[in-house]
Design an enzyme around this catalytic site. Structure first.
Site, PDB file in Angstrom:
ATOM      1  CG  ASP A 159       6.246  -9.144   4.474  1.00  0.00           C
ATOM      2  OD1 ASP A 159       6.774  -9.740   3.526  1.00  0.00           O
ATOM      3  OD2 ASP A 159       5.532  -8.133   4.324  1.00  0.00           O
ATOM      4  CG  HIS A 187       5.386  -6.008   1.139  1.00  0.00           C
ATOM      5  ND1 HIS A 187       5.551  -7.231   1.757  1.00  0.00           N
ATOM      6  CD2 HIS A 187       4.863  -6.285  -0.080  1.00  0.00           C
ATOM      7  CE1 HIS A 187       5.129  -8.197   0.951  1.00  0.00           C
ATOM      8  NE2 HIS A 187       4.715  -7.653  -0.178  1.00  0.00           N
TER       9      HIS A 187
HETATM   10  P1  NAD Z   1      -4.027 -10.309 -10.366  1.00  0.00           P
HETATM   11  O1  NAD Z   1      -3.366  -9.820 -11.620  1.00  0.00           O
HETATM   12  O2  NAD Z   1      -4.459 -11.718 -10.279  1.00  0.00           O
HETATM   13  O3  NAD Z   1      -5.305  -9.418 -10.067  1.00  0.00           O
HETATM   14  C1  NAD Z   1      -5.267  -8.031 -10.101  1.00  0.00           C
HETATM   15  C2  NAD Z   1      -6.651  -7.564 -10.500  1.00  0.00           C
HETATM   16  O4  NAD Z   1      -6.686  -6.150 -10.350  1.00  0.00           O
HETATM   17  C3  NAD Z   1      -6.998  -7.862 -11.968  1.00  0.00           C
HETATM   18  O5  NAD Z   1      -8.228  -8.567 -12.016  1.00  0.00           O
HETATM   19  C4  NAD Z   1      -7.106  -6.477 -12.609  1.00  0.00           C
HETATM   20  O6  NAD Z   1      -8.110  -6.408 -13.599  1.00  0.00           O
HETATM   21  C5  NAD Z   1      -7.471  -5.626 -11.386  1.00  0.00           C
HETATM   22  N1  NAD Z   1      -7.137  -4.198 -11.526  1.00  0.00           N
HETATM   23  C6  NAD Z   1      -6.035  -3.640 -12.075  1.00  0.00           C
HETATM   24  N2  NAD Z   1      -6.132  -2.305 -12.022  1.00  0.00           N
HETATM   25  C7  NAD Z   1      -7.288  -2.011 -11.402  1.00  0.00           C
HETATM   26  C8  NAD Z   1      -7.936  -0.812 -11.055  1.00  0.00           C
HETATM   27  N3  NAD Z   1      -7.412   0.386 -11.362  1.00  0.00           N
HETATM   28  N4  NAD Z   1      -9.129  -0.869 -10.422  1.00  0.00           N
HETATM   29  C9  NAD Z   1      -9.695  -2.074 -10.126  1.00  0.00           C
HETATM   30  N5  NAD Z   1      -9.126  -3.253 -10.449  1.00  0.00           N
HETATM   31  C10 NAD Z   1      -7.939  -3.216 -11.068  1.00  0.00           C
HETATM   32  O7  NAD Z   1      -3.035  -9.910  -9.170  1.00  0.00           O
HETATM   33  P2  NAD Z   1      -3.046 -10.462  -7.669  1.00  0.00           P
HETATM   34  O8  NAD Z   1      -2.233 -11.703  -7.614  1.00  0.00           O
HETATM   35  O9  NAD Z   1      -4.438 -10.469  -7.148  1.00  0.00           O
HETATM   36  O10 NAD Z   1      -2.169  -9.319  -6.953  1.00  0.00           O
HETATM   37  C11 NAD Z   1      -2.652  -8.008  -6.838  1.00  0.00           C
HETATM   38  C12 NAD Z   1      -1.600  -7.091  -6.239  1.00  0.00           C
HETATM   39  O11 NAD Z   1      -1.301  -7.480  -4.898  1.00  0.00           O
HETATM   40  C13 NAD Z   1      -0.253  -7.093  -6.978  1.00  0.00           C
HETATM   41  O12 NAD Z   1       0.254  -5.753  -7.054  1.00  0.00           O
HETATM   42  C14 NAD Z   1       0.630  -7.935  -6.083  1.00  0.00           C
HETATM   43  O13 NAD Z   1       2.001  -7.641  -6.256  1.00  0.00           O
HETATM   44  C15 NAD Z   1       0.130  -7.499  -4.729  1.00  0.00           C
HETATM   45  N6  NAD Z   1       0.442  -8.367  -3.590  1.00  0.00           N
HETATM   46  C16 NAD Z   1       0.763  -7.767  -2.414  1.00  0.00           C
HETATM   47  C17 NAD Z   1       1.039  -8.541  -1.280  1.00  0.00           C
HETATM   48  C18 NAD Z   1       1.411  -7.889   0.029  1.00  0.00           C
HETATM   49  O14 NAD Z   1       1.789  -8.623   0.956  1.00  0.00           O
HETATM   50  N7  NAD Z   1       1.333  -6.577   0.211  1.00  0.00           N
HETATM   51  C19 NAD Z   1       0.973  -9.927  -1.372  1.00  0.00           C
HETATM   52  C20 NAD Z   1       0.641 -10.520  -2.583  1.00  0.00           C
HETATM   53  C21 NAD Z   1       0.385  -9.727  -3.694  1.00  0.00           C
HETATM   54  C1  LMR Z   2       4.488 -11.300  -1.712  1.00  0.00           C
HETATM   55  O1  LMR Z   2       5.188 -10.893  -0.787  1.00  0.00           O
HETATM   56  O2  LMR Z   2       4.239 -12.511  -1.889  1.00  0.00           O
HETATM   57  C2  LMR Z   2       3.842 -10.296  -2.645  1.00  0.00           C
HETATM   58  O3  LMR Z   2       4.256  -8.987  -2.335  1.00  0.00           O
HETATM   59  C3  LMR Z   2       4.049 -10.611  -4.077  1.00  0.00           C
HETATM   60  C4  LMR Z   2       5.478 -10.338  -4.493  1.00  0.00           C
HETATM   61  O4  LMR Z   2       5.681  -9.704  -5.525  1.00  0.00           O
HETATM   62  O5  LMR Z   2       6.367 -10.773  -3.791  1.00  0.00           O
END
Ligand code: NAD
Ligand code: LMR
Length: 326
Positions: A159, A187
Site C-alpha cells: 500500500d 491492510h
Molecule cells: P496462491 O494461491 O498463488 O499461493 C498460495 C500458496 O500457499 C499455495 O501454493 C498453497 O498451496 C500455499 N499454502 C496454503 N496453505 C499453506 C500452509 N498452511 N502452509 C504452507 N503453504 C500453504 O496465493 P498468492 O497469490 O501467492 O497469495 C498468498 C496470500 O497473500 C493470499 O492470502 C493473498 O491474499 C495475500 N496477499 C497479501 C498482500 C499484502 O499486501 N499483504 C498482497 C498480495 C497478496
Molecule cells: C493486495 O492488496 O493486492 C492484496 O492484499 C490482495 C488483495 O486481496 O487485495
C-alpha cells in the site's frame, strides 16, 4: 564468507512465492555479500510444483544461494529460521473483501505461530503477507509465547509503494524524491493512506496536491487498488506483493534512510490512541533490526476519524478469532 541467513517462505509454490524466491536468492534483500539458505514450505498437494521451483532455483546457479530445503513439514520448514515470510494462505477472489478470508486462513497462522516458536531462531523476524495480514500476524505472534511480539509484523508496504506511485504520477515527480508517506491502520478498505506529512524534494506535498484530491481520489484509490488488480488480472497482485516483501525485509534488516520512514504493521504499544497489541500500520524508522514508531505527528480531526475506523475494524476482526488467541 558470511554465515548464510536462513529464510523460510511459506506458500513458496504460489504466485507470490514464485515471484519472491528468486529475488531473495539473488541477494536483493540482504545484499550482494550475504549468502542465504532458502527453506520453502508448502502444502503436501503442492509439493510437485514446489519441486519445480527447487529445480529452477538450481538452474539459476545463484552464487549466494547456499542451500534450498523443500518441505511440507513446518518443523523442518521453520528450523533455525532467521526470517520467516508467511505467504501461504488463500487469496481473495473477485467480489470478496480481504477479511472474508478470516476464518479460512486464521488456523494456518495459529499453527505456524506455534511451529515458529518451537523451531525458529529465538531472534527470528516474521513478516505476515497472507490475508487478512494484520489479524493473522496477531494470531501468529500470540501463539509464539517465547518470541518477542515486536519481531512479528504484517505487510502494508505494498500500500505504501502504491501510494508513492500515485502521488508521483499526480505531481509528475519521481518516487525517489518523495519521503514520509504513511499508511495507517489495517491492510484493508479501512486503511488510511496519509499524504499529510509527505515531502516532495523536501517541500510539503500538500503544496502540490489539494486536500480534495487526497480525500476523493488518492485515499479510495489506494484502498481499492488490490481489488482493481484482481478485477484486471483475475488474480490477486503477485509481482508487486513480492516486491513489497523485498522492500519490507530489506529495510527491517538494513535500516531506513535518515529523514525518511516506511509503513509497517506492528503490535500497537498504544501510540496514537490505538489499543495495545492489535497489529496496526504505523510510520516506523528502523535501525539495527529494530523498528521505532514515529512519534509526535499531528493528527487532526479527519485523521483521528480515519485511524479510529481502522482500529475499530481490527478490534472486530480480533473478536472473530478470539478463540485462537491463547
Ligand atoms: P496462491 O494461491 O498463488 O499461493 C498460495 C500458496 O500457499 C499455495 O501454493 C498453497 O498451496 C500455499 N499454502 C496454503 N496453505 C499453506 C500452509 N498452511 N502452509 C504452507 N503453504 C500453504 O496465493 P498468492 O497469490 O501467492 O497469495 C498468498 C496470500 O497473500 C493470499 O492470502 C493473498 O491474499 C495475500 N496477499 C497479501 C498482500 C499484502 O499486501 N499483504 C498482497 C498480495 C497478496
Ligand atoms: C493486495 O492488496 O493486492 C492484496 O492484499 C490482495 C488483495 O486481496 O487485495
Amino acid at each position: 564468507m558470511k554465515t548464510p541467513i536462513k529464510v523460510t517462505l511459506t506458500g513458496a509454490a504460489g504466485h507470490i512465492g514464485y515471484a519472491l524466491a528468486f529475488r531473495v536468492a539473488s541477494g536483493e534483500i540482504f545484499g550482494p555479500e550475504q549468502p542465504v539458505i532458502l527453506r520453502l514450505l508448502e502444502m503436501p498437494q503442492a509439493m510437485s510444483s514446489l519441486n519445480g521451483v527447487g529445480m529452477e532455483l538450481e538452474d539459476c546457479a545463484l552464487p549466494l544461494l547456499h542451500d534450498v530445503v523443500l518441505t511440507d513439514d513446518p518443523s523442518i520448514g521453520f528450523r533455525d529460521a532467521d526470517y520467516a515470510i508467511l505467504i501461504g494462505a488463500k487469496p481473495r477472489s473477485k467480489g470478496m473483501e480481504r477479511n472474508d478470508l478470516i476464518t479460512e486462513n486464521a488456523r494456518i497462522f495459529s499453527a505456524q505461530g506455534r511451529a515458529i516458536n518451537d523451531n525458529a531462531s529465538p531472534n527470528v523476524r516474521v513478516l505476515v503477507v497472507g490475508n487478512p495480514a494484520n489479524t493473522n500476524a496477531l494470531i501468529a505472534a500470540s501463539n509464539a509465547p517465547d518470541l518477542d511480539p515486536r519481531h512479528f509484523t504484517a505487510m502494508t508496504r505494498l500500500d505504501h509503494n502504491r501510494a508513492l506511485g500515485q502521488l508521483a504520477n499526480k505531481t509528475n515527480s519521481l518516487v525517489v524524491n518523495i519521503t514520509r508517506m504513511t499508511i495507517w491502520g489495517n491492510h484493508s478498505m479501512t486503511q488510511y493512506p496519509d499524504v499529510g506529512n509527505c515531502l516532495i524534494n523536501g517541500t510539503p506535498a500538500l503544496e502540490r496536491v489539494t486536500r480534495d484530491w487526497a480525500i476523493d481520489h488518492f485515499i479510495p484509490g489506494i484502498q481499492r487498488r488490490g481489488a482493481e488488480i484482481i478485477q484486471a488480472r483475475g488474480l490477486s497482485s503477485a509481482a508487486s506483493a513480492a516486491d513489497a516483501v523485498v522492500d519490507h525485509v530489506h529495510d527491517w534488516a538494513l535500516g531506513t534512510p535518515e529523514g525518511d520512514w516506511v509503513s509497517m504493521s506492528v503490535a500497537s504499544d498504544g501510540s496514537y490512541g490505538i489499543a495495545e497489541g492489535v497489529f496496526f500500520s504505523y510510520p516506523v524508522t528502523i535501525k539495527d533490526g529494530e523498528y521505532e514508531i514515529v512519534q509526535g505527528l499531528d493528527i487532526d480531526d479527519f485523521s483521528r476519524n480515519r485511524l479510529d475506523i481502522s482500529r475499530n475494524e481490527l478490534l472486530s476482526e480480533r473478536a472473530v478469532i478470539e478463540e485462537l488467541l491463547p
